[in-house]
Design a protein around this motif. Sequence first.
Motif, PDB file in Angstrom:
ATOM      1  N   LEU A   1       0.673  -1.406  -0.076  1.00 59.61           N
ATOM      2  CA  LEU A   1      -0.005  -0.228   0.090  1.00 59.61           C
ATOM      3  C   LEU A   1       0.835   1.283  -0.099  1.00 59.61           C
ATOM      4  CD1 LEU A   1      -2.640  -1.145   2.597  1.00 59.61           C
ATOM      5  CD2 LEU A   1      -3.066  -0.569   0.127  1.00 59.61           C
ATOM      6  N   SER A   2       1.897   1.264   0.756  1.00 60.52           N
ATOM      7  CA  SER A   2       2.808   2.344   0.768  1.00 60.52           C
ATOM      8  C   SER A   2       3.506   2.498  -0.540  1.00 60.52           C
ATOM      9  CB  SER A   2       3.905   2.283   2.055  1.00 60.52           C
ATOM     10  OG  SER A   2       4.467   1.100   2.131  1.00 60.52           O
ATOM     11  N   ALA A   3       3.758   1.553  -1.059  1.00 64.84           N
ATOM     12  CA  ALA A   3       4.632   1.777  -2.424  1.00 64.84           C
ATOM     13  C   ALA A   3       3.748   2.512  -3.430  1.00 64.84           C
ATOM     14  CB  ALA A   3       5.069   0.363  -2.937  1.00 64.84           C
ATOM     15  N   TRP A   4       2.514   2.359  -3.436  1.00 66.40           N
ATOM     16  CA  TRP A   4       1.596   3.049  -4.240  1.00 66.40           C
ATOM     17  C   TRP A   4       0.947   4.378  -3.899  1.00 66.40           C
ATOM     18  CZ3 TRP A   4       1.671   1.761  -9.109  1.00 66.40           C
ATOM     19  CH2 TRP A   4       1.999   0.435  -9.757  1.00 66.40           C
ATOM     20  N   ALA A   5       1.241   4.686  -2.406  1.00 68.24           N
ATOM     21  CA  ALA A   5       0.501   5.784  -1.878  1.00 68.24           C
ATOM     22  C   ALA A   5       1.294   7.149  -2.511  1.00 68.24           C
ATOM     23  CB  ALA A   5       0.632   5.999  -0.556  1.00 68.24           C
ATOM     24  N   PRO A   6       0.407   8.235  -2.827  1.00 70.25           N
ATOM     25  CA  PRO A   6       0.902   9.354  -2.985  1.00 70.25           C
ATOM     26  C   PRO A   6       2.009   9.749  -1.849  1.00 70.25           C
ATOM     27  CG  PRO A   6      -1.506   9.598  -3.128  1.00 70.25           C
ATOM     28  CD  PRO A   6      -0.946   8.474  -2.519  1.00 70.25           C
ATOM     29  N   ALA A   7       3.036  10.441  -2.455  1.00 73.81           N
ATOM     30  CA  ALA A   7       4.274  10.539  -1.428  1.00 73.81           C
ATOM     31  C   ALA A   7       4.122  11.721  -0.539  1.00 73.81           C
ATOM     32  CB  ALA A   7       5.507  10.808  -2.360  1.00 73.81           C
ATOM     33  N   GLN A  58      10.321   9.730   9.224  1.00 72.76           N
ATOM     34  CA  GLN A  58      10.935  10.463   8.139  1.00 72.76           C
ATOM     35  C   GLN A  58       9.944  10.918   6.935  1.00 72.76           C
ATOM     36  OE1 GLN A  58      14.260   7.999   7.308  1.00 72.76           O
ATOM     37  NE2 GLN A  58      15.756   8.947   8.829  1.00 72.76           N
ATOM     38  N   TRP A  59       9.192   9.850   6.836  1.00 67.13           N
ATOM     39  CA  TRP A  59       8.207   9.933   5.498  1.00 67.13           C
ATOM     40  C   TRP A  59       7.193  11.175   6.185  1.00 67.13           C
ATOM     41  CZ3 TRP A  59       4.100   6.241   3.615  1.00 67.13           C
ATOM     42  CH2 TRP A  59       3.346   6.535   2.777  1.00 67.13           C
ATOM     43  N   GLN A  60       6.766  10.996   7.284  1.00 64.36           N
ATOM     44  CA  GLN A  60       5.618  12.044   7.958  1.00 64.36           C
ATOM     45  C   GLN A  60       6.194  13.487   7.691  1.00 64.36           C
ATOM     46  OE1 GLN A  60       5.332  10.475  11.721  1.00 64.36           O
ATOM     47  NE2 GLN A  60       3.580   9.124  11.289  1.00 64.36           N
ATOM     48  N   VAL A  61       7.562  13.716   8.019  1.00 61.96           N
ATOM     49  CA  VAL A  61       8.207  14.842   7.934  1.00 61.96           C
ATOM     50  C   VAL A  61       8.584  15.271   6.598  1.00 61.96           C
ATOM     51  CG1 VAL A  61      10.126  16.388   8.588  1.00 61.96           C
ATOM     52  CG2 VAL A  61       9.325  14.730  10.194  1.00 61.96           C
ATOM     53  N   ALA A  62       8.935  14.499   5.717  1.00 59.44           N
ATOM     54  CA  ALA A  62       9.622  14.889   4.505  1.00 59.44           C
ATOM     55  C   ALA A  62       8.512  14.843   3.061  1.00 59.44           C
ATOM     56  CB  ALA A  62      10.633  14.074   3.951  1.00 59.44           C
ATOM     57  N   GLY A  63       7.525  13.904   3.347  1.00 60.51           N
ATOM     58  CA  GLY A  63       6.649  13.669   2.501  1.00 60.51           C
ATOM     59  C   GLY A  63       7.239  13.414   0.984  1.00 60.51           C
ATOM     60  N   THR A  64       8.241  13.063   0.878  1.00 60.08           N
ATOM     61  CA  THR A  64       9.074  12.885  -0.489  1.00 60.08           C
ATOM     62  C   THR A  64       8.670  11.325  -1.018  1.00 60.08           C
ATOM     63  OG1 THR A  64      10.982  12.370   0.484  1.00 60.08           O
ATOM     64  CG2 THR A  64      10.430  14.701   0.098  1.00 60.08           C
ATOM     65  N   THR A  65       8.955  10.999  -2.328  1.00 61.65           N
ATOM     66  CA  THR A  65       8.963   9.857  -2.970  1.00 61.65           C
ATOM     67  C   THR A  65      10.175   8.894  -2.047  1.00 61.65           C
ATOM     68  OG1 THR A  65       7.970  10.630  -5.066  1.00 61.65           O
ATOM     69  CG2 THR A  65       9.256   8.720  -4.864  1.00 61.65           C
ATOM     70  N   PRO A  66      11.521   9.430  -1.952  1.00 57.59           N
ATOM     71  CA  PRO A  66      12.395   8.753  -1.412  1.00 57.59           C
ATOM     72  C   PRO A  66      12.165   8.396   0.097  1.00 57.59           C
ATOM     73  CG  PRO A  66      13.657  10.566  -2.598  1.00 57.59           C
ATOM     74  CD  PRO A  66      12.166  10.523  -2.603  1.00 57.59           C
ATOM     75  N   ALA A  67      11.441   9.056   0.863  1.00 55.42           N
ATOM     76  CA  ALA A  67      10.938   8.804   1.988  1.00 55.42           C
ATOM     77  C   ALA A  67      10.073   7.602   1.941  1.00 55.42           C
ATOM     78  CB  ALA A  67      10.558   9.957   2.713  1.00 55.42           C
ATOM     79  N   ARG A  68       9.126   7.929   1.108  1.00 52.46           N
ATOM     80  CA  ARG A  68       8.064   6.725   1.058  1.00 52.46           C
ATOM     81  C   ARG A  68       8.494   5.558   0.562  1.00 52.46           C
ATOM     82  NH1 ARG A  68       4.822   7.223  -4.227  1.00 52.46           N
ATOM     83  NH2 ARG A  68       6.989   6.416  -4.996  1.00 52.46           N
ATOM     84  N   THR A  69       9.463   5.395  -0.458  1.00 49.14           N
ATOM     85  CA  THR A  69      10.149   4.185  -0.966  1.00 49.14           C
ATOM     86  C   THR A  69      10.946   3.673   0.459  1.00 49.14           C
ATOM     87  OG1 THR A  69      10.371   5.010  -2.920  1.00 49.14           O
ATOM     88  CG2 THR A  69      11.787   3.189  -2.490  1.00 49.14           C
ATOM     89  N   ALA A  70      11.670   4.411   1.163  1.00 48.26           N
ATOM     90  CA  ALA A  70      12.181   3.903   2.333  1.00 48.26           C
ATOM     91  C   ALA A  70      11.403   3.141   3.367  1.00 48.26           C
ATOM     92  CB  ALA A  70      12.976   4.987   3.096  1.00 48.26           C
ATOM     93  N   PHE A  71       9.999   3.751   3.564  1.00 48.58           N
ATOM     94  CA  PHE A  71       9.210   3.062   4.549  1.00 48.58           C
ATOM     95  C   PHE A  71       8.864   1.908   3.931  1.00 48.58           C
ATOM     96  CE2 PHE A  71       4.701   2.634   5.650  1.00 48.58           C
ATOM     97  CZ  PHE A  71       4.825   2.349   7.103  1.00 48.58           C
TER      98      PHE A  71
END
Length: 249
Positions: free
Chosen positions: A57-63, A132-145
């Motif tokens: 789900l997170s891989a496809w979520a808007p970053a 980190q995803w919550q703070v950054a809201g970026t594609t790399p942060a989403r991918t890391a999660f």
Amino acid sequence: MTATAVRPTGVLPPPRAAADDASPPSPRPGPSASRAVAYQRVLHQLVRRELRLLADLSAWAPADDQERIGALTRHAELISRVLLHHHTVERESVWPALLRAVPSARPVVEDWTRRCARIDHMLRDVATAARQWQVAGTTPARTAFATACRVLADAVEDQTADEERSLLPLVAAHLAAEDWAAIAASSRCRLSGPEQLLVLGLALEDSCAADRARLLEGLPWSVRTAWRVYGARRYRAAVVRLRGAPPAA
């Protein structure tokens, strides 16, 4: 009745034995040991499924969608708490009771301890990636999660498969009935009422008919009533919001 009427109990209710398993209290392994094995397998199944879903789900979520980020990271935090509590109960109660009955199982328990310490560390990695995803809201942060969830899911799948193959048969054969009864009575995970009903729904979703019946029969009256009156409906709505689809069953 509101969700706050549900008193916190263990992560899952101990599945009851089938009617024809009933027997008087005994120091020997019996129906309680079978319930211990059922409890372990149901919880393993729940965690494995949810970690896989979180990765997908997170891989496809808007970053940068903060509402979606919050929903996924909160669910990861709940599953992490459930798994950490489960490991604590095993480490502090289940395996010591098993070792009293089967001292020769120590090497297998030590292997479990080593592998679960690694998994607990990986849970912290997921929590860090979530922040980190919550703070950054970026594609790399989403991918890391998403990657952290997937790596954790792989590790949990391997570890629980080995545990079910090597340790759970020993539990079924040797764990004394009164030991499991004491563990089930004293084990408590601090879940709110809504969280408890959500975890119950997650446990029921993929369980066979017999385990579903035993789980529901093992609930206190107040929790069983809450599930019937509003819990199942709210669970379905929560799953649709999280996954975009209703529960499997």
